[in-house]
Design a protein around this motif. Structure first.
Motif, PDB file in Angstrom:
ATOM      1  N   THR A  22       0.718  -1.312  -0.043  1.00  0.00           N
ATOM      2  CA  THR A  22       0.087  -0.071  -0.100  1.00  0.00           C
ATOM      3  C   THR A  22       0.772   1.110  -0.163  1.00  0.00           C
ATOM      4  O   THR A  22       0.217   2.345   0.230  1.00  0.00           O
ATOM      5  CB  THR A  22      -1.049   0.064   1.325  1.00  0.00           C
ATOM      6  N   SER A  23       2.226   1.197  -0.317  1.00  0.00           N
ATOM      7  CA  SER A  23       2.975   2.254  -0.173  1.00  0.00           C
ATOM      8  C   SER A  23       2.723   3.314  -1.322  1.00  0.00           C
ATOM      9  O   SER A  23       2.923   4.337  -1.441  1.00  0.00           O
ATOM     10  CB  SER A  23       4.502   1.937  -0.034  1.00  0.00           C
ATOM     11  N   PRO A  24       2.286   2.669  -2.695  1.00  0.00           N
ATOM     12  CA  PRO A  24       2.217   3.448  -3.653  1.00  0.00           C
ATOM     13  C   PRO A  24       0.928   4.274  -3.566  1.00  0.00           C
ATOM     14  O   PRO A  24      -0.037   3.968  -2.756  1.00  0.00           O
ATOM     15  CB  PRO A  24       1.776   2.203  -4.884  1.00  0.00           C
TER      16      PRO A  24
ATOM     17  N   PHE B 194      -3.502   3.085  -2.711  1.00  0.00           N
ATOM     18  CA  PHE B 194      -3.763   1.806  -2.574  1.00  0.00           C
ATOM     19  C   PHE B 194      -3.916   1.565  -0.876  1.00  0.00           C
ATOM     20  O   PHE B 194      -3.585   2.163  -0.261  1.00  0.00           O
ATOM     21  CB  PHE B 194      -2.787   0.981  -2.879  1.00  0.00           C
ATOM     22  N   SER B 195      -4.924   0.712  -0.542  1.00  0.00           N
ATOM     23  CA  SER B 195      -5.282   0.600   0.783  1.00  0.00           C
ATOM     24  C   SER B 195      -5.498  -1.138   0.915  1.00  0.00           C
ATOM     25  O   SER B 195      -5.661  -1.637   0.002  1.00  0.00           O
ATOM     26  CB  SER B 195      -6.582   1.028   1.331  1.00  0.00           C
TER      27      SER B 195
ATOM     28  N   TRP C 119      -8.081  -8.172   1.858  1.00  0.00           N
ATOM     29  CA  TRP C 119      -8.335  -7.332   0.665  1.00  0.00           C
ATOM     30  C   TRP C 119      -7.482  -6.291   0.103  1.00  0.00           C
ATOM     31  O   TRP C 119      -6.667  -5.862   1.150  1.00  0.00           O
ATOM     32  CB  TRP C 119      -9.818  -6.962   0.706  1.00  0.00           C
ATOM     33  N   LEU C 120      -7.227  -5.800  -0.971  1.00  0.00           N
ATOM     34  CA  LEU C 120      -6.526  -4.792  -1.420  1.00  0.00           C
ATOM     35  C   LEU C 120      -7.132  -4.168  -2.361  1.00  0.00           C
ATOM     36  O   LEU C 120      -7.939  -4.678  -3.355  1.00  0.00           O
ATOM     37  CB  LEU C 120      -4.863  -5.576  -2.140  1.00  0.00           C
TER      38      LEU C 120
ATOM     39  N   CYS D 188      -2.207  -2.785   6.152  1.00  0.00           N
ATOM     40  CA  CYS D 188      -1.797  -3.645   5.169  1.00  0.00           C
ATOM     41  C   CYS D 188      -1.118  -4.819   6.084  1.00  0.00           C
ATOM     42  O   CYS D 188      -1.027  -5.930   5.754  1.00  0.00           O
ATOM     43  CB  CYS D 188      -0.376  -3.044   4.631  1.00  0.00           C
ATOM     44  N   ASP D 189      -0.676  -4.746   7.375  1.00  0.00           N
ATOM     45  CA  ASP D 189      -0.375  -5.717   8.091  1.00  0.00           C
ATOM     46  C   ASP D 189      -1.271  -7.141   8.254  1.00  0.00           C
ATOM     47  O   ASP D 189      -1.196  -8.056   8.083  1.00  0.00           O
ATOM     48  CB  ASP D 189       0.108  -5.446   9.226  1.00  0.00           C
ATOM     49  N   ARG D 190      -2.449  -6.670   8.276  1.00  0.00           N
ATOM     50  CA  ARG D 190      -3.598  -7.422   8.666  1.00  0.00           C
ATOM     51  C   ARG D 190      -4.012  -8.289   7.339  1.00  0.00           C
ATOM     52  O   ARG D 190      -4.175  -9.555   7.077  1.00  0.00           O
ATOM     53  CB  ARG D 190      -5.070  -6.525   8.754  1.00  0.00           C
TER      54      ARG D 190
END
Length: 409
Positions: free
Chosen positions: A19-21, A24-25, A42-43, A150-152
Motif C-alpha cells: 500500500t506504499s504506492p 492503495f489500501s 483485501w487490496l 496492510c499488516d492485516r
C-alpha cells in the motif's frame, strides 16, 4: 537504502509494503475459516488500475483463477482483490465456480466497483468448498476501519508461512516519484512455474496495459519462475500487478525512454518477493541461490539452475552442511541441456570444488563451515557462452516432512 541496477538506481522504502504506492489500501479479518488466524484479506485501489496477471500452469486451475482471468479480459483493469486462506476452492466443480462468482458480486456491491474490476483468490486445502456465510461476513467487514491495515492483509493471505513477505521501492520517472510495492505468500508446493504462491504488486505509475502484461511475463520468468521449495506445483498460483496511474507520468510503454528502468524496478520487487518465499520454505533453515554462468542460451541457464535448485539431494546436502559437489554436477547432467562435462566448474561460495568437470582439492572443514550459513550460493560455470541466471530455493529438512505429514489433520 540505495540499490543500483544495470544503469539506474532505486530506493528501498523502510517498512514499505503493497500500500506504499499512492491510492492503495488493504485490510484483513478473521471469519472463522481458520481456527484463530486472519483468513480474509483485501487490496483496493482508489481508482480502477491497469492490471496484468500470470497464473499456474497446473491443469487443475481453481475457480478463483478462472474468475480473475475473466475479470481481466474485459478491459485489463482491476480495482479490488480479495483473498481467503484456509480453503483453496480447487477441484470443487460447478459449485466452486458459482462461489467464486458470488464472492466477486458481493465485493462489487460492497466496494461499489464494477464486477469485472474485482479479482478473487483462495489458498489452502484442495477439494473443499468455501463456507459462503463466512466469505459473506468477510466482505461485510471490508469497510470497517478497525480491519484496515496492510499488516492485516499480509497476515490474512498466509497458510503455512512463518512470516509475511513485503517490499516497496521508489524511483524517478518523468521527474515524478514512482512507487512500487508488493506482498506475497508462499511456503510449500513451491516449484517453477509458480506454485502455492500468491503475489500482488502495486504501483502508482501510469503504464500501458499491453506493455505491462509483457513486462510481467518477462519478469516472472526471471523471478517467480526461478524458485522452488519442494517440486510440487499448485492449482491456485497467481501474480497480479496493478498500476493506477495516480502519479500522472507519461504513459509507460516500450517506447518510453525510461521503460527499461521501470522493468528493472518491477523485476527487483518481484525478485525480492520470490527470495522471501524461497527463504520461508516449509521447515527451511537456509536460502540457497544457484548462479549459472557461461551458458550458450538463457534457456540452458534456466534449465540447469532449476535442475540444481530442485534436487532433493542437493537440498539435503545443504541442510546437513555436506560439501557433496557430486550431487550438483549430477543435477547439471540430468538437466537435458547441451552441457559439456569437461568444461563445467563448480564453487560453493568462494570455495572452488570442480574445474573442467574434475574435482579440485579443497578444505572440507572450510566448505562445511560455509554451508552452515543461512545464505548459501552455489555457482556453476558452463564455460560455453555468455548467458547467466539465478535460481532460488531452500534446504530440505526433517520439519518439512512433519509439516506436510499432518497438513489436513
Amino acid at each position: 537504502m540505495l540499490v543500483k541496477t544495470k544503469k539506474h538506481h532505486i530506493d528501498i522504502i523502510e517498512n514499505g509494503n503493497v500500500t506504499s504506492p499512492k491510492g492503495f489500501s488493504a485490510g484483513g479479518v478473521h471469519t472463522g475459516i481458520r481456527k484463530a488466524k486472519l483468513d480474509f484479506g483485501w487490496l483496493h485501489s482508489d481508482v480502477p488500475a491497469t492490471a496484468a496477471g500470470v497464473y499456474t500452469v497446473n491443469a487443475f486451475q481453481a475457480p478463483p483463477l478462472k474468475v480473475t482471468q475473466q475479470s481481466l479480459s474485459v478491459d485489463h483493469a482491476l480495482q479490488t482483490i480479495v483473498v481467503n486462506s484456509g480453503i483453496a476452492n480447487a477441484c470443487t466443480g460447478e459449485q466452486g465456480m458459482e462461489d467464486a462468482l458470488q464472492t466477486r458480486k458481493w465485493v462489487s456491491e460492497k466496494m461499489r466497483v464494477n464486477e469485472h474490476h474485482v479479482a478473487v483468490a483462495s489458498t489452502g486445502l484442495i477439494g473443499v468448498t468455501l463456507p459462503m456465510e463466512k466469505i459473506e461476513a468477510g466482505v461485510e467487514a471490508m469497510t470497517h476501519k478497525d480491519n484496515m491495515s496492510c499488516d492485516r492483509f499480509e497476515q490474512a493471505i498466509l497458510t503455512t508461512d512463518t512470516v509475511t513477505k513485503k517490499i516497496a521501492i521508489k524511483l524517478k520517472i518523468d521527474g515524478k516519484e514512482i512507487t512500487i510495492g508488493g506482498a506475497a505468500k508462499g511456503s510449500g508446493m513451491i516449484h517453477p512455474n509458480m506454485a502455492t504462491m500468491l503475489a500482488y504488486i502495486t504501483t502508482d505509475a501510469n503504464v500501458e496495459a499491453e506493455s505491462l502484461q509483457k513486462a510481467l511475463r518477462i519478469v516472472t520468468d526471471h523471478t517467480f519462475n526461478m524458485i522452488t521449495v519442494d517440486g510440487d506445483s499448485s492449482t491456485n498460483d497467481t501474480v497480479l500487478v496493478l498500476a493506477n496511474g495516480l502519479q500522472n507520468n507519461h504513459p509507460l510503454d516500450e517506447n518510453h525512454p525510461q521503460w527499461r528502468l521501470f522493468v528493472e524496478a518491477l523485476q527487483f520487487v518481484s525478485q525480492e518477493l520470490a527470495k522471501q518465499i524461497a527463504r520461508d520454505g516449509e521447515g527451511a533453515t537456509k536460502l540457497i541461490q544457484v548462479n549459472v554462468k557461461g551458458a550458450p542460451t538463457i534457456e540452458t541457464a534456466r534449465h540447469v539452475g532449476k535442475a540444481v535448485i530442485s534436487s532433493n539431494l542437493v537440498k539435503s546436502a545443504v541442510y546437513g552442511a555436506d560439501p557433496n559437489w557430486g550431487r550438483v554436477v549430477c543435477a547439471v547432467g540430468y538437466s537435458n541441456q547441451p552441457v559439456h562435462p569437461d568444461k563445467v566448474d563448480v564453487a560453493l561460495g568462494d570455495i572452488h570444488v570442480v574445474k573442467g568437470g574434475l574435482p579440485l582439492p579443497f578444505s572440507e572443514e572450510e566448505a562445511k563451515s560455509y554451508l552452515s550459513n543461512d545464505d548459501v550460493h552455489i555457482t556453476i560455470n558452463l564455460n560455453d557462452g555468455k548467458e547467466s541466471c539465478a535460481a532460488w530455493g531452500c534446504d530440505l529438512t526433517y520439519d518439512y516432512v512433519k509439516i506436510n505429514a499432518s497438513y489436513r489433520t
